[in-house]
Write an enzyme that holds these catalytic residues in place. Sequence first.
Site, short mmCIF file in Angstrom:
data_model
loop_
_atom_site.label_atom_id
_atom_site.label_comp_id
_atom_site.label_asym_id
_atom_site.label_seq_id
_atom_site.Cartn_x
_atom_site.Cartn_y
_atom_site.Cartn_z
N ASP A 180 74.66 -20.01 -21.96
CA ASP A 180 73.91 -19.65 -20.76
C ASP A 180 72.86 -20.72 -20.45
OD1 ASP A 180 73.15 -18.18 -18.60
OD2 ASP A 180 72.10 -16.63 -19.74
N ASN A 199 82.04 -13.48 -13.07
CA ASN A 199 81.71 -14.80 -12.53
C ASN A 199 82.42 -15.13 -11.21
OD1 ASN A 199 81.23 -16.46 -15.76
ND2 ASN A 199 79.74 -15.55 -14.38
C1 FPP Z 1 76.27 -20.07 -17.86
O1 FPP Z 1 75.26 -20.81 -17.22
C2 FPP Z 1 77.49 -20.85 -17.98
C3 FPP Z 1 78.71 -20.52 -17.45
C4 FPP Z 1 78.93 -19.27 -16.69
C5 FPP Z 1 79.89 -21.38 -17.56
C6 FPP Z 1 80.11 -22.02 -18.90
C7 FPP Z 1 81.07 -23.11 -18.72
C8 FPP Z 1 81.00 -24.32 -19.28
C9 FPP Z 1 79.98 -24.73 -20.28
C10 FPP Z 1 81.97 -25.37 -18.90
C11 FPP Z 1 83.39 -25.19 -19.25
C12 FPP Z 1 83.73 -24.80 -20.63
C13 FPP Z 1 84.82 -25.21 -21.33
C14 FPP Z 1 85.20 -24.52 -22.59
C15 FPP Z 1 85.64 -26.35 -20.90
P1 FPP Z 1 74.74 -20.27 -15.83
O2 FPP Z 1 75.46 -20.97 -14.76
O3 FPP Z 1 74.82 -18.78 -15.78
O4 FPP Z 1 73.25 -20.73 -15.89
P2 FPP Z 1 71.97 -20.03 -15.25
O5 FPP Z 1 71.87 -18.68 -15.89
O6 FPP Z 1 70.87 -20.94 -15.64
O7 FPP Z 1 72.20 -19.97 -13.78
#
Ligand code: FPP
Length: 230
Positions: free
Chosen positions: A15, A63
């Site tokens: 996150d 998501n």
């Molecule tokens: C949460 O941060 C992250 C995600 C929902 C996506 C995670 C994906 C990756 C790290 C990239 C792809 C992974 C692989 C395995 C290739 P957020 O966007 O919710 O952050 P925020 O809470 O600060 O808005």
Amino acid sequence: METTKKLEHVAIIMDGNGRWAKSRGLPRVMGHHAGVKAVERTVRAAKELGIPYLSLYAFSTENWKRPRGEVLGLMGLFRYYLRSKLEELCKEEVRLRFAGELTALPEDIVAILDETAEKTKEFRGTQLITCVNYGGRREILDAVNKMLTAGETGPVTEETLQKYLYLPDVPDPDLIIRTSGELRLSNFWLWQSAYSEYYFTDKYWPDFDKQDLLDAVGDYYERERRYGKA
Ligand code: FPP
């Protein structure tokens, strides 16, 4: 009786990509790009530490509600990561598996996931489980519906339900790490997390590194694990 169970499965709620990007004045998708680098670091570190199973919550059933551009960006990253890193992951003998309602993903991604899982299925090193379009409630409902379709009759035991989960042979996570200071499970491994230990860090996911994994693992081993016993 007190037990300290060997760490078999580390699960991570990655996150803070969006906040990481915002704090640098960058678009959110750049946070996800930096998040992929953290994925690579963490897979390497898990392998070096001899952790048999590493699971990552990459895309939840919720998501899809994000802006279309961000969803497309994330799908693009899955394509890019799996296509460009497959050879390297094979060299490292990492077995890749996926958990989630995969059939709802774009067709070409489903094909890439299938191919990746197939090509790496004999590897006996660390297993990297990527949860894509994953939701714990959905997994339990899918399992119940699969049980009904298969004609299982009651009483349903834990062992019966377990057989119908996405990856029934994968041990429950011993340790669940969440980055970026949020203290929630967010529908991750709902069934499997009954006895998991939790570790929270304020760091945003793109900043997560080997030392953070070591800190979490060290913390895990320091805790007493009683499994509800006196
Ligand atoms: C949460 O941060 C992250 C995600 C929902 C996506 C995670 C994906 C990756 C790290 C990239 C792809 C992974 C692989 C395995 C290739 P957020 O966007 O919710 O952050 P925020 O809470 O600060 O808005």
